[in-house]
Motif scaffolding. Sequence first.
Motif, PDB file in Angstrom:
ATOM      1  N   HIS A  11       0.816  -1.028   0.041  1.00 30.67           N
ATOM      2  CA  HIS A  11       0.033  -0.086  -0.135  1.00 30.67           C
ATOM      3  C   HIS A  11       0.940   1.028  -0.064  1.00 30.67           C
ATOM      4  O   HIS A  11       1.918   1.322   0.864  1.00 30.67           O
ATOM      5  CB  HIS A  11      -0.870   0.095   1.247  1.00 30.67           C
ATOM      6  N   VAL A  12       0.469   2.274  -0.840  1.00 28.49           N
ATOM      7  CA  VAL A  12       1.204   3.400  -1.084  1.00 28.49           C
ATOM      8  C   VAL A  12       0.338   4.404  -1.217  1.00 28.49           C
ATOM      9  O   VAL A  12      -0.698   4.567  -2.144  1.00 28.49           O
ATOM     10  CB  VAL A  12       2.336   3.496  -2.097  1.00 28.49           C
ATOM     11  N   ASP A  13       0.135   5.515  -0.413  1.00 32.75           N
ATOM     12  CA  ASP A  13      -0.429   7.061  -0.517  1.00 32.75           C
ATOM     13  C   ASP A  13       0.117   8.091   0.110  1.00 32.75           C
ATOM     14  O   ASP A  13       1.394   7.811   0.349  1.00 32.75           O
ATOM     15  CB  ASP A  13      -1.967   6.743   0.085  1.00 32.75           C
ATOM     16  N   GLU A  14      -0.525   9.234   0.038  1.00 28.46           N
ATOM     17  CA  GLU A  14       0.370  10.383   0.444  1.00 28.46           C
ATOM     18  C   GLU A  14       0.714  10.424   1.824  1.00 28.46           C
ATOM     19  O   GLU A  14       1.245  11.370   2.347  1.00 28.46           O
ATOM     20  CB  GLU A  14      -0.645  11.651  -0.229  1.00 28.46           C
ATOM     21  N   THR A  15       0.018   9.419   2.604  1.00 24.49           N
ATOM     22  CA  THR A  15       0.321   9.392   4.266  1.00 24.49           C
ATOM     23  C   THR A  15       1.182   8.495   4.599  1.00 24.49           C
ATOM     24  O   THR A  15       1.826   8.528   5.454  1.00 24.49           O
ATOM     25  CB  THR A  15      -1.139   9.481   4.904  1.00 24.49           C
ATOM     26  N   LEU A  64       4.715  -3.946   7.888  1.00 28.24           N
ATOM     27  CA  LEU A  64       5.401  -2.823   8.419  1.00 28.24           C
ATOM     28  C   LEU A  64       5.009  -1.330   7.815  1.00 28.24           C
ATOM     29  O   LEU A  64       5.055  -1.442   6.614  1.00 28.24           O
ATOM     30  CB  LEU A  64       6.874  -3.079   8.069  1.00 28.24           C
ATOM     31  N   LEU A  65       4.622  -0.596   8.789  1.00 31.25           N
ATOM     32  CA  LEU A  65       4.126   0.830   8.350  1.00 31.25           C
ATOM     33  C   LEU A  65       5.198   1.838   8.393  1.00 31.25           C
ATOM     34  O   LEU A  65       5.921   2.051   9.178  1.00 31.25           O
ATOM     35  CB  LEU A  65       2.964   0.958   9.320  1.00 31.25           C
ATOM     36  N   PHE A  80      -0.443   4.615  17.729  1.00 25.87           N
ATOM     37  CA  PHE A  80       0.254   3.288  18.456  1.00 25.87           C
ATOM     38  C   PHE A  80       0.289   3.468  19.821  1.00 25.87           C
ATOM     39  O   PHE A  80      -0.456   2.685  20.498  1.00 25.87           O
ATOM     40  CB  PHE A  80       1.443   3.179  17.820  1.00 25.87           C
ATOM     41  N   MET A  81       0.629   4.917  20.377  1.00 27.73           N
ATOM     42  CA  MET A  81       0.647   5.031  21.654  1.00 27.73           C
ATOM     43  C   MET A  81      -0.868   4.917  22.435  1.00 27.73           C
ATOM     44  O   MET A  81      -0.746   4.449  23.581  1.00 27.73           O
ATOM     45  CB  MET A  81       1.254   6.488  22.019  1.00 27.73           C
ATOM     46  N   GLN A  82      -1.729   5.357  21.725  1.00 34.84           N
ATOM     47  CA  GLN A  82      -3.092   5.266  22.330  1.00 34.84           C
ATOM     48  C   GLN A  82      -3.846   3.897  21.990  1.00 34.84           C
ATOM     49  O   GLN A  82      -4.837   3.598  22.441  1.00 34.84           O
ATOM     50  CB  GLN A  82      -4.022   6.529  21.520  1.00 34.84           C
ATOM     51  N   VAL A 193      -5.217   0.690  10.843  1.00 34.78           N
ATOM     52  CA  VAL A 193      -5.132   2.057  11.362  1.00 34.78           C
ATOM     53  C   VAL A 193      -5.976   2.936  10.712  1.00 34.78           C
ATOM     54  O   VAL A 193      -5.757   3.208   9.378  1.00 34.78           O
ATOM     55  CB  VAL A 193      -3.576   2.458  11.165  1.00 34.78           C
ATOM     56  N   GLY A 194      -6.788   3.545  11.632  1.00 34.60           N
ATOM     57  CA  GLY A 194      -7.740   4.433  10.946  1.00 34.60           C
ATOM     58  C   GLY A 194      -8.918   3.637  10.037  1.00 34.60           C
ATOM     59  O   GLY A 194      -9.067   2.610  10.318  1.00 34.60           O
TER      60      GLY A 194
END
Length: 204
Positions: A11-15, A64-65, A80-82, A193-194
Amino acid sequence: MKEAGELVWLHVDETCVVVDKPAGLLSVPGRGEDKQDCAAARVQARYPDALIVHRLDQPTSGLLLFARGAEMQRAFSYEFMQRRVHKRYVAVVEGLLPLDGNWHEIELPLIADWPNRPKQKIDHAAGKPALTRWRALSHEGQRTRVALEPVTGRSHQLRVHLMAIGHPIAGDALYGNESGAERLLLHACELTVGALTVESPVPF
């Protein structure tokens, strides 16, 4: 079947960028010239703004992100922390765990085993809280295939927790024994994630 050492772009996007890391490849560079080839270096060669958000142990394969830029790295790190990032792994462990269909928990605090680095160990006095959920999927001879969900993200958490309950991950030379497995049988197969969910087929 992907070649050993090949990075798979999922996966690749602007984020962000999500890759499938092969077993045996470092997530980030290590010390020494021979440890500079890693997932981070390969991703940054194609996307120079990519910054690592979390890591997988060298012998672990899977998702891996990477964040695109410092602002997105802060945002993903906060998720991740939350504990709002859902991660699922599949492992094959030694011994037979009950196929009862239920999720079980291992809650044992972890700390670095400094004299035996990079090992981690359970320490009820000084360790940091660590929680793993597991569910047995099938028996394979004298081994069990399990789904794993780390609620916390401590170093070597899944490996130490499974060893602690008497079922080390097959092929784990650090915490169990290599036991005839060609590699550590641990794979990060799902990441959410999201609104983004990425999956990777288990290679063993």
